[in-house]
Scaffold this active site. Sequence first.
Site, short mmCIF file in Angstrom:
data_model
loop_
_atom_site.label_atom_id
_atom_site.label_comp_id
_atom_site.label_asym_id
_atom_site.label_seq_id
_atom_site.Cartn_x
_atom_site.Cartn_y
_atom_site.Cartn_z
N PHE A 116 0.86 -1.18 0.00
CA PHE A 116 0.00 0.00 0.00
C PHE A 116 0.90 1.23 0.00
O PHE A 116 2.10 1.13 0.22
CB PHE A 116 -0.92 -0.01 1.24
CG PHE A 116 -2.37 -0.29 0.93
CD1 PHE A 116 -2.73 -1.25 0.01
CD2 PHE A 116 -3.37 0.41 1.59
CE1 PHE A 116 -4.07 -1.51 -0.26
CE2 PHE A 116 -4.71 0.16 1.33
CZ PHE A 116 -5.06 -0.80 0.40
N GLN A 233 -8.45 14.09 4.41
CA GLN A 233 -7.73 13.36 3.36
C GLN A 233 -8.60 13.19 2.12
O GLN A 233 -9.79 12.84 2.21
CB GLN A 233 -7.34 11.98 3.87
CG GLN A 233 -6.59 11.17 2.82
CD GLN A 233 -6.01 9.90 3.42
OE1 GLN A 233 -6.69 8.89 3.51
NE2 GLN A 233 -4.75 9.95 3.81
N HIS A 235 -8.86 10.90 -1.12
CA HIS A 235 -8.38 9.64 -1.69
C HIS A 235 -8.10 9.84 -3.18
O HIS A 235 -8.93 10.43 -3.89
CB HIS A 235 -9.42 8.54 -1.49
CG HIS A 235 -8.88 7.16 -1.69
ND1 HIS A 235 -8.54 6.67 -2.93
CD2 HIS A 235 -8.61 6.17 -0.81
CE1 HIS A 235 -8.10 5.42 -2.80
NE2 HIS A 235 -8.12 5.10 -1.52
N LEU A 245 -15.49 4.90 -4.12
CA LEU A 245 -14.10 4.51 -3.86
C LEU A 245 -13.64 3.37 -4.75
O LEU A 245 -14.34 2.35 -4.89
CB LEU A 245 -13.95 4.10 -2.40
CG LEU A 245 -12.57 3.59 -1.97
CD1 LEU A 245 -11.55 4.70 -2.03
CD2 LEU A 245 -12.64 3.00 -0.57
N GLU A 248 -7.14 1.52 -3.00
CA GLU A 248 -5.70 1.64 -3.18
C GLU A 248 -5.09 0.27 -3.52
O GLU A 248 -3.99 0.20 -4.07
CB GLU A 248 -5.09 2.20 -1.89
CG GLU A 248 -3.65 2.61 -2.00
CD GLU A 248 -3.22 3.51 -0.87
OE1 GLU A 248 -2.10 3.33 -0.36
OE2 GLU A 248 -4.01 4.39 -0.47
#
Length: 565
Positions: A116, A233, A235, A245, A248
């Site tokens: 990640f 944050q 993304h 979403l 990641e």
Amino acid sequence: MFAKHDVLVIGAGCAGMRAAIEAHDTGADVAIVSKLHPTRSHSGAAEGGINAALGNTAEDSPETHAFDTVKGSDYLGDQDAIEIFTAEAPGDIYQLEHWGCVFSRNEDGKLAQRPFGAAGSPRTVFAADITGHVLIHVLYEQVMKRMVQGGLQVYEEYFAWQLVVNDGRCQGVVCWDLLNGGVKVIGAKTVILATGGAGRLYRATTNAYACTGDGMAIALHAGVPLKDMEFMQFHPTTMYPTGILITEGCRGEGGYLLNADGERFMAKYAPNALELASRDVVSRSETTEIEEGRGINGSVLLDLRHLGAEKILTRLPGSRELAMTYAGVDPIYDPIPVRPGAHYHMGGVATDNWGATELPGLYAAGEVACVSVHGANRLGGNSLMETITFGRRSGKAAAEWALSENPPVNVPESVQRDAEGEVGKLLGRSKGERPWQIRDELGTSMLENFGVFRREEKMQAQLEIIDGLRDRYKHVVVEDKGDVFNSDLTQAMELGYLLDIAACMLQAGVARKESRGAHARPYDYPERDDENFLKHSSTRWAGDGPELSYTDVRMGKWLPQERKY
């Protein structure tokens, strides 16, 4: 008083359920209050994985995990909390596995771990790309087991909207009963907030409609400080145009980011880590490409085609399904349009390493809290782990305090009368503006003026917009006057929370005259300023608005240095 318990947990996502399980197993009488059915909590939307230094794929250690987290936080994370977090994470993973989490595995049978962003080793344990879904169902199974055993109760579809503070400590919560209607006051020796984040401040967000900052706002109005509220944050890979979403994990498995020219542009911004730089770096890089005209309809492309059908179908099946359903793209054959979207609030209710706030009897865990292990920027995979580790710790601490101190629960009758009066005022108003328009204007303006890049004049404009929206909110009208499932009423309450949280964020953002982590001011303060701003912002509610001060960052063995990826 409707009921009372030793420990009352507000929220039934991963942090809330893990806290409730631990409090129950410590011997307390526990209840959970949730405005949703527990498995509908937003934790279930987490996709890519959960971080722990198991060393199953490559050499790793809790110390390496801690350094990566400190560096990722842009040195604003509290290092004692981070070291506790990374040291206890492996044991928590094994406990989840023993409870039945079906994590993906390597060929040798060990738990698989994928790379990640900004991680020095592949340490993200995962269940394909539906990790949060798996975790929340396993935790709910453990909750139901304890409900059958006795000593744990769930008040489902109860909307918590005020804390009960009496005799200088938190003694319960005021709820609206969504199913039956009416105000219900539940007393408790200790209360744990686990209500998640506030992503619905933004029009483009990965967050569920329920993520409205409830816990942060009710703590703020109970006199508890919020910490680091300027750090939201974004993304890097939310699907265009929906904002859904895309994990990641797609980049962890080897996906590329491309601009309109087909260029793998991260080589310019993070030549070593490329797509696996920290989230703030990748989001800024994408935004730069888009703003300089190398985007495609306001997006860039996430290319998985070279991974091959087998890897996509086994490791990323959920992402493929989302792309096909909501973007009309099969990533086996075509790249997915993505752009940065509001995702996670690093700030929240200020707590110690056991989840305790400065208000006796009140604890917090998960995204609603700020311990702080994330500082100015969270690493992907650390949030799910935080919900488990600090959910467990807060549940244990709250239960032990309740059982050892055994304080009386004393909720004055006036609490219920006052709450009913407030609801009556909202329902009794017949002329005014409905909440949705204010909420839409808030989300659009926050995205425009307090997004990935921040400019002084836009932040000042947003402060004025929020002041105007808060004035309009005073006259908001709830059209549905009924008791049962009155979502019009609860959405009006949520809007009030969002406006107050937005005011806190903007005040702290304007005052932080540097660029650090997710707070990027490239046009006037492009550099990090450790001399003046290596400190946490602390926000309290004073009268009718936020009041800002600062507290020290708890440093440790790692001194600040330039972040390079």
